[in-house]
Design a protein around this motif. Structure first.
Motif, PDB file in Angstrom:
ATOM      1  N   LEU A   1       0.836  -1.203   0.000  1.00  0.00           N
ATOM      2  CA  LEU A   1       0.000   0.000   0.000  1.00  0.00           C
ATOM      3  C   LEU A   1       0.870   1.251   0.000  1.00  0.00           C
ATOM      4  O   LEU A   1       0.614   2.201  -0.750  1.00  0.00           O
ATOM      5  CB  LEU A   1      -0.926  -0.009   1.220  1.00  0.00           C
ATOM      6  CG  LEU A   1      -1.817   1.225   1.392  1.00  0.00           C
ATOM      7  CD1 LEU A   1      -2.698   1.447   0.170  1.00  0.00           C
ATOM      8  CD2 LEU A   1      -2.672   1.083   2.657  1.00  0.00           C
ATOM      9  N   ASN A   2       1.904   1.254   0.817  1.00  0.00           N
ATOM     10  CA  ASN A   2       2.804   2.414   0.867  1.00  0.00           C
ATOM     11  C   ASN A   2       3.509   2.635  -0.471  1.00  0.00           C
ATOM     12  O   ASN A   2       3.672   3.774  -0.916  1.00  0.00           O
ATOM     13  CB  ASN A   2       3.834   2.230   1.984  1.00  0.00           C
ATOM     14  CG  ASN A   2       3.221   2.346   3.367  1.00  0.00           C
ATOM     15  OD1 ASN A   2       2.183   2.992   3.534  1.00  0.00           O
ATOM     16  ND2 ASN A   2       3.842   1.723   4.356  1.00  0.00           N
ATOM     17  N   ILE A   3       3.929   1.545  -1.123  1.00  0.00           N
ATOM     18  CA  ILE A   3       4.598   1.671  -2.423  1.00  0.00           C
ATOM     19  C   ILE A   3       3.630   2.234  -3.460  1.00  0.00           C
ATOM     20  O   ILE A   3       3.976   3.131  -4.237  1.00  0.00           O
ATOM     21  CB  ILE A   3       5.148   0.306  -2.885  1.00  0.00           C
ATOM     22  CG1 ILE A   3       6.232  -0.183  -1.931  1.00  0.00           C
ATOM     23  CG2 ILE A   3       5.722   0.411  -4.299  1.00  0.00           C
ATOM     24  CD1 ILE A   3       6.612  -1.653  -2.127  1.00  0.00           C
ATOM     25  N   HIS A   4       2.413   1.717  -3.470  1.00  0.00           N
ATOM     26  CA  HIS A   4       1.403   2.228  -4.405  1.00  0.00           C
ATOM     27  C   HIS A   4       1.193   3.729  -4.203  1.00  0.00           C
ATOM     28  O   HIS A   4       1.202   4.503  -5.173  1.00  0.00           O
ATOM     29  CB  HIS A   4       0.068   1.504  -4.192  1.00  0.00           C
ATOM     30  CG  HIS A   4      -0.045   0.180  -4.886  1.00  0.00           C
ATOM     31  ND1 HIS A   4       0.685  -0.928  -4.517  1.00  0.00           N
ATOM     32  CD2 HIS A   4      -0.833  -0.215  -5.931  1.00  0.00           C
ATOM     33  CE1 HIS A   4       0.355  -1.945  -5.295  1.00  0.00           C
ATOM     34  NE2 HIS A   4      -0.553  -1.543  -6.165  1.00  0.00           N
ATOM     35  N   ARG A   5       1.009   4.112  -2.964  1.00  0.00           N
ATOM     36  CA  ARG A   5       0.743   5.528  -2.681  1.00  0.00           C
ATOM     37  C   ARG A   5       1.942   6.402  -3.035  1.00  0.00           C
ATOM     38  O   ARG A   5       1.783   7.522  -3.557  1.00  0.00           O
ATOM     39  CB  ARG A   5       0.380   5.688  -1.203  1.00  0.00           C
ATOM     40  CG  ARG A   5      -1.032   5.221  -0.874  1.00  0.00           C
ATOM     41  CD  ARG A   5      -1.318   5.278   0.608  1.00  0.00           C
ATOM     42  NE  ARG A   5      -2.752   5.190   0.884  1.00  0.00           N
ATOM     43  CZ  ARG A   5      -3.259   4.972   2.084  1.00  0.00           C
ATOM     44  NH1 ARG A   5      -2.458   4.795   3.136  1.00  0.00           N
ATOM     45  NH2 ARG A   5      -4.572   4.913   2.264  1.00  0.00           N
ATOM     46  N   GLU A   6       3.130   5.907  -2.760  1.00  0.00           N
ATOM     47  CA  GLU A   6       4.334   6.678  -3.061  1.00  0.00           C
ATOM     48  C   GLU A   6       4.477   6.889  -4.570  1.00  0.00           C
ATOM     49  O   GLU A   6       4.815   7.985  -5.023  1.00  0.00           O
ATOM     50  CB  GLU A   6       5.560   5.951  -2.505  1.00  0.00           C
ATOM     51  CG  GLU A   6       6.871   6.723  -2.615  1.00  0.00           C
ATOM     52  CD  GLU A   6       6.947   7.910  -1.668  1.00  0.00           C
ATOM     53  OE1 GLU A   6       7.858   8.750  -1.844  1.00  0.00           O
ATOM     54  OE2 GLU A   6       6.093   8.008  -0.761  1.00  0.00           O
ATOM     55  N   LEU A   7       4.201   5.850  -5.354  1.00  0.00           N
ATOM     56  CA  LEU A   7       4.301   5.974  -6.810  1.00  0.00           C
ATOM     57  C   LEU A   7       3.242   6.921  -7.364  1.00  0.00           C
ATOM     58  O   LEU A   7       3.515   7.709  -8.272  1.00  0.00           O
ATOM     59  CB  LEU A   7       4.169   4.604  -7.475  1.00  0.00           C
ATOM     60  CG  LEU A   7       5.387   3.695  -7.394  1.00  0.00           C
ATOM     61  CD1 LEU A   7       5.067   2.333  -8.008  1.00  0.00           C
ATOM     62  CD2 LEU A   7       6.589   4.313  -8.108  1.00  0.00           C
ATOM     63  N   VAL A   8       2.034   6.831  -6.831  1.00  0.00           N
ATOM     64  CA  VAL A   8       0.968   7.748  -7.269  1.00  0.00           C
ATOM     65  C   VAL A   8       1.378   9.191  -6.991  1.00  0.00           C
ATOM     66  O   VAL A   8       1.206  10.072  -7.848  1.00  0.00           O
ATOM     67  CB  VAL A   8      -0.364   7.401  -6.561  1.00  0.00           C
ATOM     68  CG1 VAL A   8      -1.394   8.515  -6.775  1.00  0.00           C
ATOM     69  CG2 VAL A   8      -0.910   6.080  -7.070  1.00  0.00           C
ATOM     70  N   ALA A   9       1.964   9.418  -5.826  1.00  0.00           N
ATOM     71  CA  ALA A   9       2.388  10.773  -5.465  1.00  0.00           C
ATOM     72  C   ALA A   9       3.572  11.237  -6.306  1.00  0.00           C
ATOM     73  O   ALA A   9       3.581  12.367  -6.824  1.00  0.00           O
ATOM     74  CB  ALA A   9       2.745  10.822  -3.978  1.00  0.00           C
ATOM     75  N   LYS A  10       4.578  10.377  -6.449  1.00  0.00           N
ATOM     76  CA  LYS A  10       5.780  10.770  -7.203  1.00  0.00           C
ATOM     77  C   LYS A  10       5.469  11.068  -8.669  1.00  0.00           C
ATOM     78  O   LYS A  10       6.135  11.896  -9.297  1.00  0.00           O
ATOM     79  CB  LYS A  10       6.842   9.659  -7.122  1.00  0.00           C
ATOM     80  CG  LYS A  10       7.551   9.547  -5.780  1.00  0.00           C
ATOM     81  CD  LYS A  10       8.574   8.429  -5.802  1.00  0.00           C
ATOM     82  CE  LYS A  10       9.343   8.331  -4.488  1.00  0.00           C
ATOM     83  NZ  LYS A  10      10.203   9.512  -4.241  1.00  0.00           N
ATOM     84  N   ASN A  11       4.447  10.397  -9.213  1.00  0.00           N
ATOM     85  CA  ASN A  11       4.131  10.568 -10.623  1.00  0.00           C
ATOM     86  C   ASN A  11       2.903  11.448 -10.856  1.00  0.00           C
ATOM     87  O   ASN A  11       2.428  11.574 -11.993  1.00  0.00           O
ATOM     88  CB  ASN A  11       3.931   9.200 -11.279  1.00  0.00           C
ATOM     89  CG  ASN A  11       5.220   8.397 -11.327  1.00  0.00           C
ATOM     90  OD1 ASN A  11       6.210   8.820 -11.903  1.00  0.00           O
ATOM     91  ND2 ASN A  11       5.213   7.219 -10.712  1.00  0.00           N
ATOM     92  N   ASP A  12       2.400  12.031  -9.770  1.00  0.00           N
ATOM     93  CA  ASP A  12       1.257  12.961  -9.874  1.00  0.00           C
ATOM     94  C   ASP A  12       0.089  12.342 -10.638  1.00  0.00           C
ATOM     95  O   ASP A  12      -0.524  12.983 -11.504  1.00  0.00           O
ATOM     96  CB  ASP A  12       1.678  14.271 -10.546  1.00  0.00           C
ATOM     97  CG  ASP A  12       2.725  15.031  -9.747  1.00  0.00           C
ATOM     98  OD1 ASP A  12       2.596  15.090  -8.508  1.00  0.00           O
ATOM     99  OD2 ASP A  12       3.680  15.542 -10.363  1.00  0.00           O
ATOM    100  N   VAL A  13      -0.218  11.096 -10.331  1.00  0.00           N
ATOM    101  CA  VAL A  13      -1.315  10.411 -11.017  1.00  0.00           C
ATOM    102  C   VAL A  13      -2.641  10.828 -10.377  1.00  0.00           C
ATOM    103  O   VAL A  13      -2.842  10.648  -9.181  1.00  0.00           O
ATOM    104  CB  VAL A  13      -1.151   8.887 -10.946  1.00  0.00           C
ATOM    105  CG1 VAL A  13      -2.340   8.198 -11.633  1.00  0.00           C
ATOM    106  CG2 VAL A  13       0.154   8.461 -11.588  1.00  0.00           C
ATOM    107  N   VAL A  14      -3.526  11.360 -11.191  1.00  0.00           N
ATOM    108  CA  VAL A  14      -4.874  11.696 -10.734  1.00  0.00           C
ATOM    109  C   VAL A  14      -5.824  10.556 -11.074  1.00  0.00           C
ATOM    110  O   VAL A  14      -6.486   9.994 -10.206  1.00  0.00           O
ATOM    111  CB  VAL A  14      -5.349  13.024 -11.361  1.00  0.00           C
ATOM    112  CG1 VAL A  14      -6.782  13.324 -10.915  1.00  0.00           C
ATOM    113  CG2 VAL A  14      -4.422  14.162 -10.977  1.00  0.00           C
ATOM    114  N   ASP A  15      -5.891  10.214 -12.350  1.00  0.00           N
ATOM    115  CA  ASP A  15      -6.671   9.068 -12.808  1.00  0.00           C
ATOM    116  C   ASP A  15      -5.761   8.146 -13.616  1.00  0.00           C
ATOM    117  O   ASP A  15      -4.954   8.613 -14.422  1.00  0.00           O
ATOM    118  CB  ASP A  15      -7.834   9.516 -13.701  1.00  0.00           C
ATOM    119  CG  ASP A  15      -8.898  10.290 -12.930  1.00  0.00           C
ATOM    120  OD1 ASP A  15      -8.991  10.107 -11.706  1.00  0.00           O
ATOM    121  OD2 ASP A  15      -9.631  11.071 -13.566  1.00  0.00           O
TER     122      ASP A  15
END
Length: 287
Positions: A72-86
């Motif tokens: 879960l932490n890795i998923h969230r970190e990648l979403v944040a680092k790559n500015d993924v909205v959708d």
């Protein structure tokens, strides 16, 4: 702009990410994967994907290399680092990279699993033209291996199926075995007749879709009748509606099967309603 990806404990620019040529995922398709959708910067159905991942690993006698919380932490970190909205997060775990190629599994104490994750940004994913207008499918023989309930990286035949559909001027293919529809190349398949939603029951013949489970639960809560049983292409062609579900397509109407229009060639009322309910509930529960 280069994405940040995750490989075996490191966050790296995608151009610097490397996996051994001896990795069993590369040589043997010896690995499993999951795709978790991202809506409004949050993960959809993460718990369901994590539970299915654990099951897939267990079925292949692979040790889980990371905990659910770490994932879960890795998923969230990648979403944040790559500015993924959708979009989505792709996760792949293989049996690792032993010193050389061998059919025999390597000792897990000596060969750790390979863990790779990356994001895919898909702005406007919920406003897909396919969801509004419906898709066209063809039917093809299901020639995959027998353990489709395990979400492995063995995706060659589904890829071939999509190419067959493209060559026929269609969007996707439904797979048929012993006269009955199993599922789509990368989705679960449904028909609607006289208000009843019909889809194949769970078994080793189909993937136990996370979106499938959610959609059927929401359908039941909305007092829609659901019947889990086998159905044929011929029955599907006579249906009032047809649709698919997947983590990336959510709920998408099917308006043509092997050239036969379904419901007059336009989406009916049930699939769009289920899509609306699913997206609403998915956003509420996303983490």
């Amino acid at each position: 702009m280069s994405r940040t990806v995750y490989v075996n404990g490191e966050y790296l620019p995608e151009g610097e990410a490397k996996v051994s040529i001896f990795d069993r995922g590369f040589l043997m398709a010896d690995g499993v994967y999951e795709v978790t959708s991202v809506l409004d910067g949050k993960l959809v159905d993460f718990d369901g994907h994590a539970i299915r991942l654990e099951r897939s690993l267990n079925e292949l006698d692979m040790r889980a290399p990371v905990t659910k919380d770490e994932l879960l932490n890795i998923h969230r970190e990648l979403v944040a680092k790559n500015d993924v909205v959708d979009g989505g997060v792709y996760l792949q775990i293989t049996r690792g990279a032993p010193a050389d190629r061998d059919f025999v599994y390597p000792d897990p104490d000596e060969t750790p699993c390979t863990v790779v994750l990356f994001t895919q940004s898909k702005p406007g994913i919920t406003e897909s033209p396919a969801a509004k207008n419906g898709i066209k499918v063809i039917s093809i023989e299901d020639q995959r291996w027998g353990r489709r309930d395990i979400k492995t990286v063995q995706l060659l035949y589904p890829s071939m199926g999509k190419m067959m559909a493209k060559a026929a001027g269609c969007d996707d293919a439904w797979l048929v075995e012993d006269g009955y529809v199993t599922e789509g190349t990368s989705n679960n398949a449904y028909i609607v007749k006289d208000g009843k939603i019909i889809t194949r029951q769970l078994s080793k013949d189909i993937l136990h879709g996370i979106t499938r489970a959610a959609v059927l639960r929401f359908a039941a809560e909305a007092q829609m009748e659901v019947e889990e049983r086998l159905f044929t292409i011929e029955e599907a062609q006579q249906a009032d509606e047809a649709f698919i579900t997947s983590a990336t397509m959510f709920v998408c109407p099917v308006v043509e099967i092997d050239g036969a229009q379904i419901g007059g060639g336009a989406p009916g009322s049930i699939a769009p309603r289920l899509r609306e309910i699913y997206l609403d509930e998915a956003r509420k529960a996303a983490i």
